[in-house]
Design an enzyme around this catalytic site. Structure first.
Site, PDB file in Angstrom:
ATOM      1  N   LEU A  90       0.876  -1.163   0.000  1.00  0.00           N
ATOM      2  CA  LEU A  90       0.000   0.000   0.000  1.00  0.00           C
ATOM      3  C   LEU A  90       0.915   1.215   0.000  1.00  0.00           C
ATOM      4  O   LEU A  90       1.879   1.265   0.770  1.00  0.00           O
ATOM      5  CB  LEU A  90      -0.895   0.021   1.250  1.00  0.00           C
ATOM      6  CG  LEU A  90      -1.945  -1.086   1.373  1.00  0.00           C
ATOM      7  CD1 LEU A  90      -2.706  -0.933   2.687  1.00  0.00           C
ATOM      8  CD2 LEU A  90      -2.914  -1.068   0.194  1.00  0.00           C
ATOM      9  N   ASP A  91       0.611   2.209  -0.855  1.00  0.00           N
ATOM     10  CA  ASP A  91       1.482   3.377  -0.893  1.00  0.00           C
ATOM     11  C   ASP A  91       1.335   4.207   0.378  1.00  0.00           C
ATOM     12  O   ASP A  91       0.446   3.972   1.205  1.00  0.00           O
ATOM     13  CB  ASP A  91       1.249   4.200  -2.161  1.00  0.00           C
ATOM     14  CG  ASP A  91      -0.136   4.824  -2.230  1.00  0.00           C
ATOM     15  OD1 ASP A  91      -0.598   5.381  -1.221  1.00  0.00           O
ATOM     16  OD2 ASP A  91      -0.762   4.766  -3.306  1.00  0.00           O
ATOM     17  N   ARG A  92       2.197   5.180   0.553  1.00  0.00           N
ATOM     18  CA  ARG A  92       2.265   5.950   1.789  1.00  0.00           C
ATOM     19  C   ARG A  92       0.935   6.589   2.151  1.00  0.00           C
ATOM     20  O   ARG A  92       0.555   6.660   3.324  1.00  0.00           O
ATOM     21  CB  ARG A  92       3.348   7.033   1.672  1.00  0.00           C
ATOM     22  CG  ARG A  92       3.570   7.805   2.973  1.00  0.00           C
ATOM     23  CD  ARG A  92       4.511   8.960   2.771  1.00  0.00           C
ATOM     24  NE  ARG A  92       3.953   9.955   1.844  1.00  0.00           N
ATOM     25  CZ  ARG A  92       4.521  11.125   1.585  1.00  0.00           C
ATOM     26  NH1 ARG A  92       5.672  11.448   2.140  1.00  0.00           N
ATOM     27  NH2 ARG A  92       3.962  11.973   0.741  1.00  0.00           N
TER      28      ARG A  92
END
Length: 251
Positions: A114-116
């Site tokens: 999951l991206d930031r």
């Protein structure tokens, strides 16, 4: 003759550094350092080459005199908060998901990313077969997201997502399940069966919209449920079996 025996050994073996990594002792880079320092023996003899090939079925490996064996299988769910990156360490000093994991765990890896700026359900394991089964696009395990958009999604954009939108650069996404929120036209529920890099954000960008908030709430039959941000829990046997079997329910 020497070349043939070496090839045979490689066919059934792994490098010593990889064997330590797969056993959950350390990352491959950390394992290589330990080997070079003389902390690892194979069949009682010190080996200093991380790339030495061994047959893990028959070799007796020890780290500082303690036998190294396969670790217990670990399957975890985390509620990843926004602002945390899915990596072991970050050159920019940002907090990582590993800072939220219990320190007593064997080495585990995230199943997908999951991206930031995305929160929600993130799975971890030390079982490579499980990881490949859940993250691999070929198996089509559904991932469910709650999406908040910059503006309401129009009918043309919704239709494109449901039939499989084309991304810039030539990539094409599989058809998605899209359900609009009747109370807020900027919100929707999206189910995809792939895991391309930043896929959800790119899908909506391709139909002229911007994702302003994104949370993953399910992977197969595993639900985020009431987990608090930063919380980690073990998967149940039923959840693991569901993901390893038919991929779980569709959202």
């Amino acid at each position: 003759m020497h070349s043939r025996s070496r090839s045979t050994a490689r066919g059934r073996g792994v490098t010593l550094a990889r064997a330590l990594s797969k056993a959950g002792v350390a990352s491959r880079a950390e394992a290589a350092r330990l080997i070079r320092e003389g902390a690892v023996t194979v069949n009682g003899a010190t080996v200093l080459a991380p790339g030495a090939w061994i047959d893990p079925r028959s070799a007796s490996v020890a780290l500082r005199g303690r036998p190294v064996g396969p670790p217990a299988r670990v399957y975890l769910a985390m509620h990843k908060p926004c602002g945390v990156v899915t990596t072991r360490s970050d050159e920019m000093g940002r907090p990582t998901v590993y800072g939220l994991l219990p320190k007593s765990l064997p080495l585990v890896f995230p199943v997908g990313r999951l991206d930031r700026d995305t929160s929600g359900l993130l799975l971890f394991t030390n079982d490579t077969r499980f990881g490949e089964r859940v993250a691999g696009a070929a198996h089509g395990v559904p991932k469910t997201y709650l999406v908040t958009l910059e503006h309401a999604l129009d009918a043309r954009g919704a239709a494109a997502l449901r039939r499989g939108v084309a991304l810039p650069g030539g990539e094409h996404c599989r058809p998605a399940i899209l359900e609009a929120d009747m109370k807020d036209p900027r919100r929707c529920r999206l189910v995809i069966t792939e895991g391309k890099n930043r896929q959800v954000r790119r899908m909506f960008a391709a139909v002229g919209n911007v994702v302003v908030a994104l949370r993953r709430v399910a992977v197969g039959g595993v639900r985020l449920g009431p987990m608090k941000e930063g919380e980690v829990r073990p998967l149940t046997q039923q959840e693991v079996a569901g993901l390893m079997g038919d991929g779980g329910s569709r959202g």
